[in-house]
Every structure is written in structure tokens, then in C-alpha cells.
Design a protein around this motif. Sequence first.
Motif, short mmCIF file in Angstrom:
data_model
loop_
_atom_site.label_atom_id
_atom_site.label_comp_id
_atom_site.label_asym_id
_atom_site.label_seq_id
_atom_site.Cartn_x
_atom_site.Cartn_y
_atom_site.Cartn_z
N VAL A 14 8.84 -1.34 -45.12
CA VAL A 14 10.08 -1.97 -45.62
C VAL A 14 11.23 -0.99 -45.40
N PRO A 15 11.62 -0.74 -44.16
CA PRO A 15 12.64 0.27 -43.87
C PRO A 15 14.00 -0.04 -44.47
N SER A 16 14.26 -1.30 -44.79
CA SER A 16 15.56 -1.65 -45.36
C SER A 16 15.80 -0.96 -46.69
N ILE A 17 14.71 -0.58 -47.40
CA ILE A 17 14.87 0.11 -48.68
C ILE A 17 15.58 1.44 -48.48
N PHE A 18 15.25 2.16 -47.41
CA PHE A 18 15.91 3.44 -47.15
C PHE A 18 17.41 3.26 -46.98
N PHE A 19 17.81 2.25 -46.24
CA PHE A 19 19.23 2.07 -45.98
C PHE A 19 19.96 1.60 -47.24
N GLU A 20 19.29 0.82 -48.08
CA GLU A 20 19.87 0.50 -49.39
C GLU A 20 20.06 1.77 -50.21
N LEU A 21 19.09 2.65 -50.13
CA LEU A 21 19.11 3.88 -50.92
C LEU A 21 20.30 4.76 -50.56
N ILE A 22 20.69 4.79 -49.28
CA ILE A 22 21.81 5.63 -48.86
C ILE A 22 23.12 4.87 -48.82
N GLY A 23 23.11 3.63 -49.34
CA GLY A 23 24.36 2.88 -49.46
C GLY A 23 24.74 2.06 -48.25
N ASN A 24 23.82 1.86 -47.31
CA ASN A 24 24.10 1.04 -46.14
C ASN A 24 23.53 -0.36 -46.33
N PRO A 25 24.04 -1.36 -45.60
CA PRO A 25 23.45 -2.70 -45.68
C PRO A 25 21.98 -2.66 -45.28
N PRO A 26 21.10 -3.35 -45.99
CA PRO A 26 19.68 -3.33 -45.64
C PRO A 26 19.41 -3.84 -44.22
N GLU A 27 20.31 -4.68 -43.69
CA GLU A 27 20.12 -5.21 -42.34
C GLU A 27 20.19 -4.11 -41.28
N THR A 28 20.73 -2.94 -41.64
CA THR A 28 20.80 -1.82 -40.70
C THR A 28 19.42 -1.47 -40.17
N ALA A 29 18.39 -1.71 -40.97
CA ALA A 29 17.02 -1.38 -40.57
C ALA A 29 16.59 -2.11 -39.31
N ASN A 30 17.25 -3.21 -39.00
CA ASN A 30 16.86 -4.00 -37.84
C ASN A 30 17.08 -3.27 -36.52
N ILE A 31 17.92 -2.24 -36.52
CA ILE A 31 18.19 -1.53 -35.27
C ILE A 31 17.58 -0.13 -35.29
N TYR A 32 16.61 0.09 -36.19
CA TYR A 32 15.96 1.39 -36.29
C TYR A 32 14.45 1.25 -36.19
N GLN A 33 13.83 2.33 -35.73
CA GLN A 33 12.37 2.45 -35.75
C GLN A 33 12.02 3.71 -36.51
N PHE A 34 11.10 3.60 -37.48
CA PHE A 34 10.74 4.73 -38.33
C PHE A 34 9.44 5.35 -37.88
N SER A 35 9.38 6.69 -37.95
CA SER A 35 8.13 7.40 -37.64
C SER A 35 8.16 8.77 -38.29
N SER A 36 6.98 9.39 -38.36
CA SER A 36 6.88 10.79 -38.76
C SER A 36 6.76 11.60 -37.48
N VAL A 37 7.50 12.71 -37.39
CA VAL A 37 7.59 13.42 -36.11
C VAL A 37 7.13 14.86 -36.28
N GLU A 38 6.23 15.27 -35.40
CA GLU A 38 5.81 16.66 -35.35
C GLU A 38 6.55 17.36 -34.21
N VAL A 39 7.24 18.45 -34.55
CA VAL A 39 7.99 19.18 -33.54
C VAL A 39 7.01 20.04 -32.74
N LYS A 40 7.03 19.90 -31.42
CA LYS A 40 6.04 20.54 -30.56
C LYS A 40 6.06 22.06 -30.67
N GLN A 41 4.88 22.64 -30.51
CA GLN A 41 4.68 24.09 -30.42
C GLN A 41 5.08 24.83 -31.70
#
Length: 263
Positions: A14-41
Amino acid sequence: MKTDSIFYRLFQEVPSIFFELIGNPPETANIYQFSSVEVKQTAFRIDGVFLPTQDTNNPIYFVEVQFQPDADIYSRLISEIFLYLRQNKPQHTWRGVIIYANRSIDIGDIKDCHEFFSSQRVTRIYLDELGDVASLPIGIATIKLIIENEDTAITTARELINRTQQAVGLQLPQQQLLELIETILVYKFPQMSREEIEAMFGLNELKQTRVYQEAIEEGEQKAKLEAVPRLLALGLTVEQIAQALDLDVAQVQQIAQQTLPEN
């Protein structure tokens, strides 16, 4: 409680919750992809990254969830972000968001990176200061349930479940919200089984309703249909895929015609 996995699942489903949390419209989530990222090396891992999926001016959001004191959090987070930027060279600008359970956990020293905070490039959110759960949007209230103590969590969860069930025109997926609430309760009350929690909060009765079952079936059907192109690419026949996924041959054939290039 395994807060990292809870937040990862919450923002993944439910990525829209994050954008609500930071004060953005929940629909903003529609143009984002969420992931956990490991920085190489390195041994660095960024808790969550929201990457814009379109060529827009929207920033990348780096998310850190901090429920334990960490004096080095800011130097570590900034290092992770800039190493990521160096390795990936994204075209988008960036923002950092740190989510704390409460302000007392925030013991990091910002003297070496205060410019990021004064410019609001990096922001901090303290969940216990968001306000009363009853007055919060359902998505943000679900996040705040994570920090509720055991004495109030049961009452809060019941109220939140009732709000979710009775909400009209709810933008967030009701089924996923109820499952997230249930998962949060499982982590908060490890001495109870999932079945006991479902019974306590009436979730077992909900799961027997036609509306809930239809929602589950719709989600399962969608996942099956999305798997067809991958199985076709592996060389399975239409008949094999239909049998494996319990689909009609005609459904698989239709997807195959749309997926496979014409000879």
C-alpha cells in the motif's frame, strides 16, 4: 516486533500510505515503484526506495525506519544515499525520510549534515506525534498502530478495523489494509496465534463473507494471469500452464496470442 519487515510489506503493498504520511496526495504512489536496495560492494542497505516509474520531476524517496537509538544514523544514511547516487547516477533529484517511533530515539547528531535538514531535503517523522488515531486517515492510523502499547492496541485495532470495514469510497485496498492490521497484531501479540487474533477481532467472520472471498479470488486470478507470460517464456505449453494454474485453456491461449511475437 520486526518493524522493518512490517514497514517493507506496508509500503510494498500500500505505497500510497507513505505519500499520505509525508503530506503528498496518495495518488502519487501510482508513479512510483518501491523496493529495498542494497548498495553494491558495501554492507549498506537502504530500508526503502521509492523510484519514479515515469520521466517526471518527482524525486526519489529514500526511506529509513528507525525504532532503536543510533548515534550514527545520519552519517550512515547520507553515505548510503550518496553511494547509491554515485553507482546508479539517476536523473531524478532525491529526498530522504526517516520514520521514528518517537523523538527520544532520535539521538543522531546532525552537525555534519544540517544543511539537508534546514533545506528539508531530509525530513523526520515521529509516529507518536501524528495525533489521535481516530482523527487520522486510515492508512496513517494503520502505521500508528505499530507503536501502540498492548494496553491500547486491542481497542485501537478494533476501532481501525470497524473504520476500514465501514469506509465508503475508500481509496486504499480494504482487503490489504485488514491483512496488514492482522499482521501488525500478530507481531504485537506473539503469544497469540493468528487464529486467536482473527477470532478476537472478528476477522475470521469477515473472511467468510462473499465480498472478502471474491476479493481474494480476484487477487489470486490476477496473479495467475500475470504468471502466464513467464511460464510461456520458459517453454511450457498452453495446456501445461492451464493445468498447473487451474485456468481455462482459452484464457491461456488468449494471453499467449497477446504475448508471443507473430511469426
